[in-house]
Design a protein around this motif. Structure first.
Motif, mmCIF file in Angstrom:
data_model
loop_
_atom_site.group_PDB
_atom_site.id
_atom_site.type_symbol
_atom_site.label_atom_id
_atom_site.label_comp_id
_atom_site.label_asym_id
_atom_site.label_seq_id
_atom_site.Cartn_x
_atom_site.Cartn_y
_atom_site.Cartn_z
ATOM 1 N N VAL A 119 38.604 -118.816 16.023
ATOM 2 C CA VAL A 119 39.711 -118.529 15.113
ATOM 3 C C VAL A 119 40.866 -117.876 15.870
ATOM 4 O O VAL A 119 42.044 -118.124 15.578
ATOM 5 N N ALA A 120 40.531 -117.056 16.863
ATOM 6 C CA ALA A 120 41.552 -116.295 17.586
ATOM 7 C C ALA A 120 42.151 -117.056 18.766
ATOM 8 O O ALA A 120 43.063 -116.545 19.421
ATOM 9 N N ARG A 121 41.680 -118.255 19.051
ATOM 10 C CA ARG A 121 42.158 -118.992 20.232
ATOM 11 C C ARG A 121 43.499 -119.658 19.947
ATOM 12 O O ARG A 121 43.574 -120.680 19.258
ATOM 13 N N SER A 122 44.561 -119.100 20.516
ATOM 14 C CA SER A 122 45.897 -119.633 20.283
ATOM 15 C C SER A 122 46.130 -120.967 20.985
ATOM 16 O O SER A 122 47.109 -121.658 20.687
ATOM 17 N N ASP A 123 45.207 -121.356 21.924
ATOM 18 C CA ASP A 123 45.366 -122.642 22.606
ATOM 19 C C ASP A 123 44.880 -123.812 21.754
ATOM 20 O O ASP A 123 45.115 -124.970 22.102
ATOM 21 N N LEU A 124 44.231 -123.513 20.642
ATOM 22 C CA LEU A 124 43.751 -124.574 19.752
ATOM 23 C C LEU A 124 44.791 -124.868 18.684
ATOM 24 O O LEU A 124 45.560 -123.980 18.282
ATOM 25 N N VAL A 138 39.392 -107.300 7.529
ATOM 26 C CA VAL A 138 39.763 -108.032 8.740
ATOM 27 C C VAL A 138 40.047 -109.500 8.393
ATOM 28 O O VAL A 138 41.002 -110.100 8.910
ATOM 29 N N ILE A 139 39.233 -110.071 7.522
ATOM 30 C CA ILE A 139 39.457 -111.455 7.102
ATOM 31 C C ILE A 139 40.823 -111.584 6.430
ATOM 32 O O ILE A 139 41.536 -112.579 6.598
ATOM 33 N N GLY A 140 41.215 -110.563 5.675
ATOM 34 C CA GLY A 140 42.534 -110.565 5.067
ATOM 35 C C GLY A 140 43.637 -110.579 6.115
ATOM 36 O O GLY A 140 44.671 -111.249 5.950
ATOM 37 N N ASP A 141 43.424 -109.843 7.228
ATOM 38 C CA ASP A 141 44.400 -109.860 8.324
ATOM 39 C C ASP A 141 44.465 -111.238 8.970
ATOM 40 O O ASP A 141 45.541 -111.691 9.380
ATOM 41 N N TRP A 142 43.313 -111.901 9.095
ATOM 42 C CA TRP A 142 43.310 -113.271 9.617
ATOM 43 C C TRP A 142 44.179 -114.170 8.745
ATOM 44 O O TRP A 142 45.015 -114.921 9.245
ATOM 45 N N ALA A 151 49.274 -117.230 7.959
ATOM 46 C CA ALA A 151 50.483 -117.483 7.180
ATOM 47 C C ALA A 151 51.722 -117.351 8.059
ATOM 48 O O ALA A 151 52.694 -118.111 7.900
ATOM 49 N N GLN A 152 51.683 -116.426 9.012
ATOM 50 C CA GLN A 152 52.816 -116.251 9.921
ATOM 51 C C GLN A 152 52.956 -117.419 10.891
ATOM 52 O O GLN A 152 54.049 -117.684 11.398
ATOM 53 N N LEU A 153 51.865 -118.131 11.168
ATOM 54 C CA LEU A 153 51.926 -119.251 12.093
ATOM 55 C C LEU A 153 52.741 -120.416 11.542
ATOM 56 O O LEU A 153 53.180 -121.290 12.303
ATOM 57 N N ASN A 154 52.952 -120.434 10.243
ATOM 58 C CA ASN A 154 53.709 -121.527 9.632
ATOM 59 C C ASN A 154 55.196 -121.473 9.972
ATOM 60 O O ASN A 154 55.916 -122.452 9.777
ATOM 61 N N ASP A 155 55.633 -120.316 10.452
ATOM 62 C CA ASP A 155 57.038 -120.145 10.822
ATOM 63 C C ASP A 155 57.119 -119.896 12.321
ATOM 64 O O ASP A 155 56.483 -118.965 12.834
ATOM 65 N N ASN A 157 44.546 -111.935 16.846
ATOM 66 C CA ASN A 157 43.776 -111.400 17.981
ATOM 67 C C ASN A 157 43.318 -109.974 17.714
ATOM 68 O O ASN A 157 42.185 -109.602 18.027
ATOM 69 N N SER A 158 44.219 -109.168 17.150
ATOM 70 C CA SER A 158 43.856 -107.790 16.821
ATOM 71 C C SER A 158 42.733 -107.752 15.795
ATOM 72 O O SER A 158 41.775 -106.968 15.915
ATOM 73 N N ALA A 159 42.825 -108.627 14.786
ATOM 74 C CA ALA A 159 41.779 -108.693 13.768
ATOM 75 C C ALA A 159 40.455 -109.149 14.374
ATOM 76 O O ALA A 159 39.387 -108.648 14.009
ATOM 77 N N SER A 160 40.529 -110.101 15.308
ATOM 78 C CA SER A 160 39.308 -110.590 15.953
ATOM 79 C C SER A 160 38.632 -109.490 16.755
ATOM 80 O O SER A 160 37.400 -109.350 16.730
ATOM 81 N N ASN A 161 39.427 -108.676 17.456
ATOM 82 C CA ASN A 161 38.852 -107.564 18.222
ATOM 83 C C ASN A 161 38.205 -106.540 17.297
ATOM 84 O O ASN A 161 37.125 -106.010 17.583
ATOM 85 N N SER A 162 38.877 -106.259 16.180
ATOM 86 C CA SER A 162 38.300 -105.328 15.203
ATOM 87 C C SER A 162 37.000 -105.882 14.628
ATOM 88 O O SER A 162 36.016 -105.148 14.451
ATOM 89 N N ALA A 163 36.994 -107.192 14.325
ATOM 90 C CA ALA A 163 35.792 -107.821 13.775
ATOM 91 C C ALA A 163 34.630 -107.737 14.754
ATOM 92 O O ALA A 163 33.479 -107.527 14.354
ATOM 93 N N THR A 164 34.920 -107.887 16.045
ATOM 94 C CA THR A 164 33.862 -107.810 17.057
ATOM 95 C C THR A 164 33.223 -106.425 17.060
ATOM 96 O O THR A 164 31.997 -106.291 17.060
#
Length: 218
Positions: free
Chosen positions: A33-38, A162-166, A171-175, A187-194
């Motif tokens: 989910v956190a991989r920006s290269d995908l 954390v899921i809410g932050d995801w 939603a921000q990626l749409n712009d 990424n921050s949410a993913s680190n917190s989830a870990t």
């Protein structure tokens, strides 16, 4: 002949297996989910997969309560009437149905209200178990299990945030102007989830250890 207590022990073990095993699946899927290269669509598919796998731990957590009471009754630690046990099971199954409905239903105003009910139930359960661990005259091992179970419920609530932050990050990626900020939020949410997931695993493992060894405090 197999005793009723042994059967409840078996169910208890199965719930632990699905709790820990499914949590591992959630953890691994969330890394994508956190991989920006995908591509965003691919990441959203992994997010949906993560939420679907998470139904396992959600189910296990809720059913642990009535199953644990059945085991405690078998050990003579608690004494509940058949009517009280039936009420406990009805409440737990109704809560389980609510949790599944919230996970699978489309967003709506009614869903938001039901979500608040579910959160209130989880806060009440966490407070009850932590409170009993502190003030009730329980064996040391059972008080420890109660305390850790309450902590596990709290960690689950934090993971939900954390899921809410995801979701907000996606939603921000749409712009294009907010895409970088969205990826940073994800990424921050993913680190917190870990961190939360590792703490939750430790709590569940300790719950299982206390249940098996039943240590006393000397």
């Amino acid at each position: 002949m197999i005793s009723g207590y042994s059967l409840w022990q078996y169910v208890h073990i199965v719930l632990f297996v699905y709790w820990l095993g499914a949590d591992l699946g959630v953890f691994l899927a969330s890394r994508y989910v956190a991989r920006s290269d995908l591509p965003t669509a691919e990441r959203l598919r992994f997010l949906r997969l993560t939420l679907q796998i998470d139904l396992g731990p959600r189910t296990a957590l809720i059913l642990m309560i009535p199953v644990g009471v059945m085991l405690a009754s078998g050990l003579g630690i608690v004494a509940l009437s058949p009517g009280a046990l039936a009420a406990l099971w009805i409440t737990a199954l109704a809560w389980l149905a609510l949790a599944w409905y919230l996970a699978l239903a489309a967003k709506s105003a009614r869903l938001a209200m039901l979500t608040r009910i579910d959160v209130a139930l989880r806060v009440s359960v966490a407070a009850t178990f932590i409170g009993l661990a502190v003030v009730a005259p329980l064996p040391f091992w059972l008080a420890g299990k109660f305390l850790l179970f309450g902590v596990a419920v709290v960690l689950g609530l934090l993971l939900r945030r954390v899921i809410g932050d995801w979701a907000a990050g996606f939603a921000q990626l749409n712009d294009a102007t907010s895409a970088d900020a969205g990826n940073a939020r994800i990424n921050s949410a993913s680190n917190s989830a870990t961190r939360l997931a590792l703490t939750l695993w430790l709590a569940v493992l300790l719950i299982a250890l206390l249940g098996v060894t039943k240590p006393s405090w000397n």
